[in-house]
Design a protein around this motif. Sequence first.
Motif, short mmCIF file in Angstrom:
data_model
loop_
_atom_site.label_atom_id
_atom_site.label_comp_id
_atom_site.label_asym_id
_atom_site.label_seq_id
_atom_site.Cartn_x
_atom_site.Cartn_y
_atom_site.Cartn_z
N GLU A 31 -0.65 7.43 13.52
CA GLU A 31 -1.25 6.10 13.45
C GLU A 31 -1.67 5.75 12.02
O GLU A 31 -1.66 4.58 11.63
CB GLU A 31 -2.45 6.02 14.39
CG GLU A 31 -2.10 6.16 15.87
CD GLU A 31 -1.04 5.15 16.30
OE1 GLU A 31 -1.19 3.96 15.96
OE2 GLU A 31 -0.07 5.55 16.97
N VAL A 32 -2.07 6.74 11.25
CA VAL A 32 -2.49 6.50 9.86
C VAL A 32 -1.32 5.95 9.04
O VAL A 32 -1.51 5.16 8.12
CB VAL A 32 -3.03 7.80 9.24
CG1 VAL A 32 -3.32 7.63 7.75
CG2 VAL A 32 -4.29 8.24 9.97
N SER A 33 -0.11 6.37 9.38
CA SER A 33 1.07 6.01 8.59
C SER A 33 1.66 4.66 8.99
O SER A 33 2.41 4.07 8.21
CB SER A 33 2.16 7.08 8.75
OG SER A 33 1.65 8.36 8.47
N LYS A 34 1.33 4.16 10.17
CA LYS A 34 2.06 3.03 10.73
C LYS A 34 1.63 1.67 10.21
O LYS A 34 2.41 0.72 10.26
CB LYS A 34 1.94 3.04 12.26
CG LYS A 34 2.66 4.21 12.92
CD LYS A 34 2.45 4.20 14.43
CE LYS A 34 3.13 5.38 15.10
NZ LYS A 34 2.90 5.38 16.58
N LEU A 39 -7.82 5.15 3.65
CA LEU A 39 -7.70 6.61 3.53
C LEU A 39 -8.58 7.08 2.37
O LEU A 39 -8.65 6.43 1.32
CB LEU A 39 -6.25 7.02 3.29
CG LEU A 39 -5.93 8.51 3.41
CD1 LEU A 39 -6.24 9.04 4.81
CD2 LEU A 39 -4.46 8.78 3.07
N LYS A 40 -9.23 8.20 2.58
CA LYS A 40 -10.15 8.75 1.60
C LYS A 40 -9.48 8.93 0.23
O LYS A 40 -8.38 9.44 0.13
CB LYS A 40 -10.69 10.08 2.12
CG LYS A 40 -11.77 10.72 1.28
CD LYS A 40 -12.42 11.86 2.03
CE LYS A 40 -11.39 12.83 2.58
NZ LYS A 40 -12.01 13.90 3.37
N LYS A 71 0.86 -1.18 0.00
CA LYS A 71 0.00 0.00 0.00
C LYS A 71 0.90 1.23 0.00
O LYS A 71 2.02 1.20 0.53
CB LYS A 71 -0.90 0.03 1.23
CG LYS A 71 -1.93 1.16 1.19
CD LYS A 71 -2.57 1.37 2.55
CE LYS A 71 -3.25 2.70 2.60
NZ LYS A 71 -3.56 3.10 3.96
N GLU A 72 0.41 2.31 -0.58
CA GLU A 72 1.16 3.56 -0.53
C GLU A 72 1.45 3.93 0.92
O GLU A 72 0.63 3.70 1.81
CB GLU A 72 0.36 4.68 -1.20
CG GLU A 72 0.20 4.55 -2.69
CD GLU A 72 -0.84 3.54 -3.09
OE1 GLU A 72 -0.91 3.19 -4.27
OE2 GLU A 72 -1.61 3.07 -2.21
N LEU A 73 2.62 4.49 1.15
CA LEU A 73 2.92 5.08 2.46
C LEU A 73 2.15 6.38 2.54
O LEU A 73 2.28 7.25 1.67
CB LEU A 73 4.43 5.34 2.57
CG LEU A 73 4.91 6.04 3.84
CD1 LEU A 73 4.66 5.19 5.07
CD2 LEU A 73 6.41 6.37 3.72
N VAL A 74 1.30 6.51 3.55
CA VAL A 74 0.40 7.66 3.61
C VAL A 74 0.63 8.48 4.87
O VAL A 74 1.08 7.97 5.90
CB VAL A 74 -1.07 7.21 3.53
CG1 VAL A 74 -1.36 6.54 2.20
CG2 VAL A 74 -1.43 6.29 4.69
N HIS A 130 -3.58 15.02 2.77
CA HIS A 130 -3.06 13.66 2.82
C HIS A 130 -1.91 13.53 1.83
O HIS A 130 -1.92 14.17 0.79
CB HIS A 130 -4.15 12.65 2.44
CG HIS A 130 -5.37 12.71 3.28
ND1 HIS A 130 -6.62 12.37 2.83
CD2 HIS A 130 -5.54 13.09 4.58
CE1 HIS A 130 -7.51 12.52 3.79
NE2 HIS A 130 -6.88 12.97 4.87
N ALA A 131 -0.94 12.69 2.18
CA ALA A 131 0.16 12.37 1.26
C ALA A 131 0.10 10.90 0.91
O ALA A 131 -0.10 10.04 1.79
CB ALA A 131 1.51 12.70 1.89
N TRP A 132 0.26 10.60 -0.38
CA TRP A 132 0.33 9.23 -0.87
C TRP A 132 1.69 9.05 -1.53
O TRP A 132 1.95 9.64 -2.57
CB TRP A 132 -0.77 8.95 -1.89
CG TRP A 132 -2.17 9.11 -1.40
CD1 TRP A 132 -2.84 10.27 -1.17
CD2 TRP A 132 -3.09 8.05 -1.09
NE1 TRP A 132 -4.11 10.01 -0.73
CE2 TRP A 132 -4.30 8.66 -0.68
CE3 TRP A 132 -3.01 6.65 -1.14
CZ2 TRP A 132 -5.41 7.91 -0.32
CZ3 TRP A 132 -4.12 5.91 -0.78
CH2 TRP A 132 -5.30 6.54 -0.37
#
Length: 519
Positions: free
Chosen positions: A393-396, A402-403, A188-191, A250-252
């Motif tokens: 936590e979103v990145s871990k 993610l939207k 998955k993309e690192l976000v 957000h970053a993808w």
Amino acid sequence: MPHSVSSNDSAPHNNDEEILPDAPSAPENESVTDEQKGQPNQNAEGNVKLEDLFANDDDDDDEFPASSAPDVKMASSPPPIPAAAPKGPSGIDAETMLAFYQRLFPFRTMFQWLNHGIVPSPDMINREFAVFLQNEAVLRYQSYATVDLFRKEVLRLNPTRFEIGPVYTTNPRDRKSRPGIQMKPIAKELVFDIDMTDYDDVRTCCSGAQICQKCWAFITMAIKVIDGALREDFGFEHILWVYSGRRGAHAWVGDLKARQLPDDRRKAIAGYLEIVKGNDKSGKRVNLKRPLHPHIARSVKILEPHFNQTTLIDQDVFVGEQQAERLLSLIPDKKLSDALRRKWDSMPDRSSANKWNDIVTLAQTVPGLDTKAVTDARYDIVLEYTYPRLDAEVSKKMIHLLKSPFVVHPGTGRICVPIDGRAIEEFNPLAVPTVTELLNEIDEYDAKNPGEPAPEPEIPTEGSVPDRKMQDYEKTRLKPYVDYFRSFVANLMKDERSGKRERGEEPAKATTTNDAMEF
């Protein structure tokens, strides 16, 4: 003028029994507990709380229920679609959403972005989507093997939005139709998720869900710092920044090496970028070793001009007594802080910029003062008030949803558009068009150009590009955002092809596609 909806594209109702040949549907009417209890292999770590699967982004507010809220219904196959869903907080009804998906959503480029190529691959076939329906039910573990199926299903379900999850070892829809299947996230993309509410203690112009151009500067700073670190310290190149639709970004990170990172590496990168820690609004939240790490030193250089403008002038954050006391608590020398307090008490309306300059001026009058400690403290203060505040936590974890870019924010009606990294400071979230505005712009264009004929077919000459009919997005303010996204995806796919050649992989032969059929 009502927005036209093509009868050929309208979503059929009650089509729950449709069999998708490349993505078998799962049992109907699954509940939250069914999803959780029956999936011991949905990730490598075992049991997962439902709230951990969804990014804690800016949709989780009073205007749209959190995905972990008890009144949100979870399912993995489509229930009957309501014939007439009520309007959301932004006044968007189901007909408006359907017109948006039919006329403006960039399905083909979205597919290529997640598929990393034109020919369908496991990167897309085994990718999870979570679809938020008009009746607030959430369909987990959806997947789309082709761009046509992707578009068809979104039009059929007509969701308020959808979120993107990881690529699994198998098609996520197969997890219950094939007993004993091992379904684990593998890519998955690192976000990264940045939310303006995390800056409420350092901004004075707005609070909560409200934003303005002045406080949006905090998001601009965060993008500059995080983007620079990801590129210079980790060597990532394909970083897509997306406006969340209300108060964040957000970053993808789409590089292959980023997509394949295991959770422990993702956690390490998030920790590397996390400097402002703790929730105590009165205590020191930045504690750094000296000499400063190169990433921190680079960040200070980026942030100091913003601190001088945003924190000291635009926000004037130290003008109040409470914030002035907080600033004094961050000064390491008691004699200096006492001298500053006496001066500011005698001049209660002294501006933040003057108070900041007073630190240097009065420091020269305090005997035996450790000037290096004061200088270090000033750098720490700059970082505490301007450094990016991430929802780490979103990145871990790979399993976080993610939207998606280009969906409509249900609270504001604004489109979640990509942010051009070359013009970060020019981006104005308040100027991002809403879905209603975009549809009106199409109507206005068509009214001014009645009966605009499709271009006549011609025999193309060598090197020429055949004419094509103008697409609807080109008639609106969405055009620069779609064009930027298409350019980003084209560069990503180019590198993917180069990477396959370097690894000795034979790229699949793609069938000829017409970019004019973007939507």
